[in-house]
Motif scaffolding. Sequence first.
Motif, PDB file in Angstrom:
ATOM      1  N   HIS A 285       6.610 -87.812 108.686  1.00 28.23           N
ATOM      2  CA  HIS A 285       7.947 -87.351 109.069  1.00 28.23           C
ATOM      3  C   HIS A 285       8.751 -87.078 107.805  1.00 28.23           C
ATOM      4  CE1 HIS A 285      12.157 -88.541 110.725  1.00 28.23           C
ATOM      5  NE2 HIS A 285      11.984 -87.244 110.766  1.00 28.23           N
ATOM      6  N   ASP A 286       9.334 -85.900 107.709  1.00 26.15           N
ATOM      7  CA  ASP A 286      10.085 -85.522 106.504  1.00 26.15           C
ATOM      8  C   ASP A 286      11.431 -84.952 106.944  1.00 26.15           C
ATOM      9  OD1 ASP A 286      11.125 -84.349 104.258  1.00 26.15           O
ATOM     10  OD2 ASP A 286       9.321 -83.187 103.757  1.00 26.15           O
ATOM     11  N   ASP A 287      12.514 -85.683 106.681  1.00 25.34           N
ATOM     12  CA  ASP A 287      13.816 -85.165 107.119  1.00 25.34           C
ATOM     13  C   ASP A 287      14.665 -84.684 105.936  1.00 25.34           C
ATOM     14  OD1 ASP A 287      14.591 -87.517 106.012  1.00 25.34           O
ATOM     15  OD2 ASP A 287      15.475 -88.363 107.830  1.00 25.34           O
ATOM     16  N   GLN A 288      14.002 -84.382 104.831  1.00 27.06           N
ATOM     17  CA  GLN A 288      14.723 -83.907 103.638  1.00 27.06           C
ATOM     18  C   GLN A 288      14.446 -82.423 103.391  1.00 27.06           C
ATOM     19  OE1 GLN A 288      16.852 -85.956 101.882  1.00 27.06           O
ATOM     20  NE2 GLN A 288      16.455 -87.272 103.631  1.00 27.06           N
ATOM     21  N   ILE A 289      14.293 -81.655 104.436  1.00 29.08           N
ATOM     22  CA  ILE A 289      13.993 -80.233 104.251  1.00 29.08           C
ATOM     23  C   ILE A 289      15.238 -79.373 104.461  1.00 29.08           C
ATOM     24  CG2 ILE A 289      11.579 -80.483 104.967  1.00 29.08           C
ATOM     25  CD1 ILE A 289      12.439 -79.116 107.654  1.00 29.08           C
ATOM     26  N   GLY A 290      15.180 -78.157 103.943  1.00 30.90           N
ATOM     27  CA  GLY A 290      16.242 -77.189 104.179  1.00 30.90           C
ATOM     28  C   GLY A 290      15.603 -75.873 104.564  1.00 30.90           C
TER      29      GLY A 290
ATOM     30  N   ILE B 194       6.713 -70.741 105.826  1.00 31.77           N
ATOM     31  CA  ILE B 194       7.289 -69.397 105.938  1.00 31.77           C
ATOM     32  C   ILE B 194       7.181 -68.954 107.397  1.00 31.77           C
ATOM     33  CG2 ILE B 194       7.103 -66.966 105.215  1.00 31.77           C
ATOM     34  CD1 ILE B 194       5.518 -67.981 102.748  1.00 31.77           C
ATOM     35  N   SER B 195       8.213 -68.315 107.919  1.00 34.13           N
ATOM     36  CA  SER B 195       8.049 -67.652 109.215  1.00 34.13           C
ATOM     37  C   SER B 195       8.885 -66.384 109.223  1.00 34.13           C
ATOM     38  CB  SER B 195       8.455 -68.564 110.373  1.00 34.13           C
ATOM     39  OG  SER B 195       9.843 -68.532 110.573  1.00 34.13           O
ATOM     40  N   THR B 196       8.492 -65.435 110.040  1.00 38.43           N
ATOM     41  CA  THR B 196       9.218 -64.164 110.062  1.00 38.43           C
ATOM     42  C   THR B 196       9.435 -63.689 111.489  1.00 38.43           C
ATOM     43  OG1 THR B 196       7.201 -62.838 110.013  1.00 38.43           O
ATOM     44  CG2 THR B 196       8.183 -63.381 107.890  1.00 38.43           C
ATOM     45  N   SER B 197      10.474 -62.905 111.683  1.00 34.72           N
ATOM     46  CA  SER B 197      10.618 -62.113 112.906  1.00 34.72           C
ATOM     47  C   SER B 197      10.808 -60.683 112.415  1.00 34.72           C
ATOM     48  CB  SER B 197      11.821 -62.574 113.731  1.00 34.72           C
ATOM     49  OG  SER B 197      13.008 -61.965 113.251  1.00 34.72           O
ATOM     50  N   GLU B 198      11.073 -59.788 113.346  1.00 37.27           N
ATOM     51  CA  GLU B 198      11.219 -58.385 112.971  1.00 37.27           C
ATOM     52  C   GLU B 198      12.337 -58.173 111.957  1.00 37.27           C
ATOM     53  OE1 GLU B 198      11.008 -54.307 115.495  1.00 37.27           O
ATOM     54  OE2 GLU B 198      11.959 -56.047 116.409  1.00 37.27           O
ATOM     55  N   ILE B 199      13.418 -58.950 112.085  1.00 38.58           N
ATOM     56  CA  ILE B 199      14.575 -58.736 111.213  1.00 38.58           C
ATOM     57  C   ILE B 199      14.952 -60.001 110.436  1.00 38.58           C
ATOM     58  CG2 ILE B 199      15.473 -56.906 112.714  1.00 38.58           C
ATOM     59  CD1 ILE B 199      17.723 -58.930 113.501  1.00 38.58           C
ATOM     60  N   ARG B 200      14.012 -60.931 110.279  1.00 40.94           N
ATOM     61  CA  ARG B 200      14.330 -62.182 109.581  1.00 40.94           C
ATOM     62  C   ARG B 200      13.120 -62.728 108.843  1.00 40.94           C
ATOM     63  NH1 ARG B 200      12.947 -67.028 111.037  1.00 40.94           N
ATOM     64  NH2 ARG B 200      12.430 -66.309 113.132  1.00 40.94           N
ATOM     65  N   ILE B 201      13.369 -63.318 107.666  1.00 41.44           N
ATOM     66  CA  ILE B 201      12.345 -64.111 106.979  1.00 41.44           C
ATOM     67  C   ILE B 201      12.962 -65.481 106.722  1.00 41.44           C
ATOM     68  CG2 ILE B 201      10.755 -64.253 105.018  1.00 41.44           C
ATOM     69  CD1 ILE B 201      11.624 -61.343 104.377  1.00 41.44           C
ATOM     70  N   SER B 202      12.252 -66.530 107.106  1.00 39.78           N
ATOM     71  CA  SER B 202      12.745 -67.884 106.856  1.00 39.78           C
ATOM     72  C   SER B 202      11.742 -68.649 106.015  1.00 39.78           C
ATOM     73  CB  SER B 202      12.942 -68.647 108.171  1.00 39.78           C
ATOM     74  OG  SER B 202      13.892 -68.012 108.980  1.00 39.78           O
ATOM     75  N   VAL B 203      12.259 -69.498 105.129  1.00 48.31           N
ATOM     76  CA  VAL B 203      11.391 -70.396 104.372  1.00 48.31           C
ATOM     77  C   VAL B 203      11.957 -71.807 104.447  1.00 48.31           C
ATOM     78  CG1 VAL B 203      10.553 -68.643 102.753  1.00 48.31           C
ATOM     79  CG2 VAL B 203      12.612 -69.945 102.199  1.00 48.31           C
ATOM     80  N   VAL B 204      11.068 -72.781 104.384  1.00 46.07           N
ATOM     81  CA  VAL B 204      11.471 -74.179 104.274  1.00 46.07           C
ATOM     82  C   VAL B 204      11.294 -74.599 102.817  1.00 46.07           C
ATOM     83  CG1 VAL B 204      10.825 -76.547 104.863  1.00 46.07           C
ATOM     84  CG2 VAL B 204      10.998 -74.829 106.657  1.00 46.07           C
ATOM     85  N   VAL B 205      12.336 -75.219 102.267  1.00 44.66           N
ATOM     86  CA  VAL B 205      12.291 -75.739 100.902  1.00 44.66           C
ATOM     87  C   VAL B 205      12.796 -77.191 100.939  1.00 44.66           C
ATOM     88  CG1 VAL B 205      12.685 -73.448  99.886  1.00 44.66           C
ATOM     89  CG2 VAL B 205      14.646 -74.934 100.366  1.00 44.66           C
ATOM     90  N   ARG B 206      12.775 -77.875  99.807  1.00 45.93           N
ATOM     91  CA  ARG B 206      13.400 -79.199  99.746  1.00 45.93           C
ATOM     92  C   ARG B 206      14.893 -79.058 100.060  1.00 45.93           C
ATOM     93  NH1 ARG B 206      11.240 -83.092 101.113  1.00 45.93           N
ATOM     94  NH2 ARG B 206       9.943 -81.513 102.000  1.00 45.93           N
ATOM     95  N   GLY B 207      15.447 -79.986 100.815  1.00 46.00           N
ATOM     96  CA  GLY B 207      16.861 -79.922 101.156  1.00 46.00           C
ATOM     97  C   GLY B 207      17.745 -79.864  99.924  1.00 46.00           C
ATOM     98  N   ASP B 208      17.359 -80.606  98.883  1.00 53.02           N
ATOM     99  CA  ASP B 208      18.151 -80.622  97.647  1.00 53.02           C
ATOM    100  C   ASP B 208      18.175 -79.264  96.961  1.00 53.02           C
ATOM    101  OD1 ASP B 208      18.766 -83.237  97.927  1.00 53.02           O
ATOM    102  OD2 ASP B 208      17.176 -83.985  96.592  1.00 53.02           O
TER     103      ASP B 208
ATOM    104  N   GLU C  63      20.927 -73.985  95.924  1.00 55.49           N
ATOM    105  CA  GLU C  63      20.483 -73.178  94.785  1.00 55.49           C
ATOM    106  C   GLU C  63      19.630 -72.000  95.280  1.00 55.49           C
ATOM    107  OE1 GLU C  63      20.584 -73.497  91.438  1.00 55.49           O
ATOM    108  OE2 GLU C  63      18.805 -72.444  90.699  1.00 55.49           O
ATOM    109  N   ALA C  64      18.752 -72.265  96.217  1.00 52.93           N
ATOM    110  CA  ALA C  64      17.902 -71.203  96.782  1.00 52.93           C
ATOM    111  C   ALA C  64      18.774 -70.105  97.395  1.00 52.93           C
ATOM    112  CB  ALA C  64      16.955 -71.785  97.832  1.00 52.93           C
ATOM    113  N   ALA C  65      19.799 -70.518  98.147  1.00 54.44           N
ATOM    114  CA  ALA C  65      20.669 -69.528  98.796  1.00 54.44           C
ATOM    115  C   ALA C  65      21.366 -68.668  97.741  1.00 54.44           C
ATOM    116  CB  ALA C  65      21.695 -70.237  99.677  1.00 54.44           C
ATOM    117  N   ARG C  66      21.810 -69.292  96.653  1.00 51.51           N
ATOM    118  CA  ARG C  66      22.530 -68.539  95.621  1.00 51.51           C
ATOM    119  C   ARG C  66      21.615 -67.531  94.918  1.00 51.51           C
ATOM    120  NH1 ARG C  66      25.530 -73.592  95.110  1.00 51.51           N
ATOM    121  NH2 ARG C  66      23.954 -74.450  93.713  1.00 51.51           N
ATOM    122  N   VAL C  67      20.401 -67.946  94.562  1.00 48.84           N
ATOM    123  CA  VAL C  67      19.540 -67.000  93.826  1.00 48.84           C
ATOM    124  C   VAL C  67      19.070 -65.866  94.744  1.00 48.84           C
ATOM    125  CG1 VAL C  67      18.833 -68.685  92.095  1.00 48.84           C
ATOM    126  CG2 VAL C  67      17.380 -68.347  94.110  1.00 48.84           C
TER     127      VAL C  67
END
Length: 428
Positions: A347-352, A385-399, A403-407
Amino acid sequence: MALIVQKYGGSSVADAESIKRVAKRIVDTRRAGHDVVVAVSAMGDTTDELLDLAAQVAPIPAPRELDMLLSSGERISMALLAMAIHSMGFEARSFTGSQAGMITDATHGAARIVDVTPIRLREALDEGAIVIVAGFQGFNRDTRDITTLGRGGSDTTAVALAAALEADVCEIYSDVEGVFTADPRVVPKARKLDAISSEEMLELAANGAKVLYIRAVEYARRHGVLIHARSTFSSAEGTLVVDGARRAEILAKGEHMEEPVVAGVATDLSQAKITVIGVPDVPGKAAEIFKIVAKSGANVDMIVQNVSAASTGRTDISFTLPKSDASAALKALAGEQHDVGFASLVHDDQIGKLSVVGAGMRTHSGVSATLFEALSIAGINIEMISTSEIRISVVVRGDDLAEAARVVHTAYGLDGDAEAVVYAGTGR
Ligand code: ASP
Ligand code: MG
């Protein structure tokens, strides 16, 4: 003269001063010659406080009584708002959800609107009154009980009223100026969008954007309601949520001739990840696992299955789900460990979760490469990683999420020149 529905969230009516400020804004709209119907949320954190109170008297509060309790929050704000408008010399009348004709199914705490019969609202409007409606609540005809629509339900109340009254626009007021290319609290260079398509807004809302609630956007899309998301604390134009064709027209009139490939970046810290380790790699095991998870009531989002190691014939399956669903899912899986035959659970609850959304992805290539490259330069590891027709999502460390959003925001050329203005604290 137009009919305008306005929705004010809890942070816009948090205290007496704020209520007076909102009253003035409503009166100004009325003075401009428009009919006004207002849906209002409970003051500030009232709903949370009532939930805390309920939890103190009962471990699992009776759902009917909980709705009676929670619906009282909006009754307080609607009456105070009507009084404030009165004292400014304008006629205002407040209505509960049931008086307003918000008819729902019988599901306490998560009721769906089945019909809106705003007879009393029409009468009041005809008599020249400003109409104030308690958001977030309705009435079921069979049980004759008060229901609530689920957290954030006042947005849905406003849109449903706008649809039923055939309003010209549904203005949703919060403490941010509209829909931004990212949460300005996370990405200071986020820009306000003049317009966004409803399908993009739905993806952003489903992936963590809090400015509008997904059910309200869905309802608006189905009923052709024009949403204008704007701030209580400024008179600036906000963001129009429109269908794709209308958005292209708006863009063509402005400075951006071409549709941007990416409309926005959403971030979500509310999920957890569960990994089922050592699953026998034979047909039917994924079905068994996700049947167990579904029965626990969990809402699974992303799923990744690793390549199985040839030597063991076993594989690992990871999935994400709301943090609040994780313990029930873990318990359910642990109970069936022997039958399914997996080795262990992590169980890992430190993801973003980071998502980029844009209708232009359909016709452009290289959108995901830009995302992965930006993260790699920043040294941020991608876990799923997961994708839809108009979206790409990734899971990273919550911390790493902010920073990921900014870059990523920078990599897609979304950065604005100035820092975004944030007035209050919550985005609601
Ligand atoms: N007061 C309710 C809540 O806090 C409904 C709303 O704000 O829209 O969830
Ligand atoms: Mg609220």
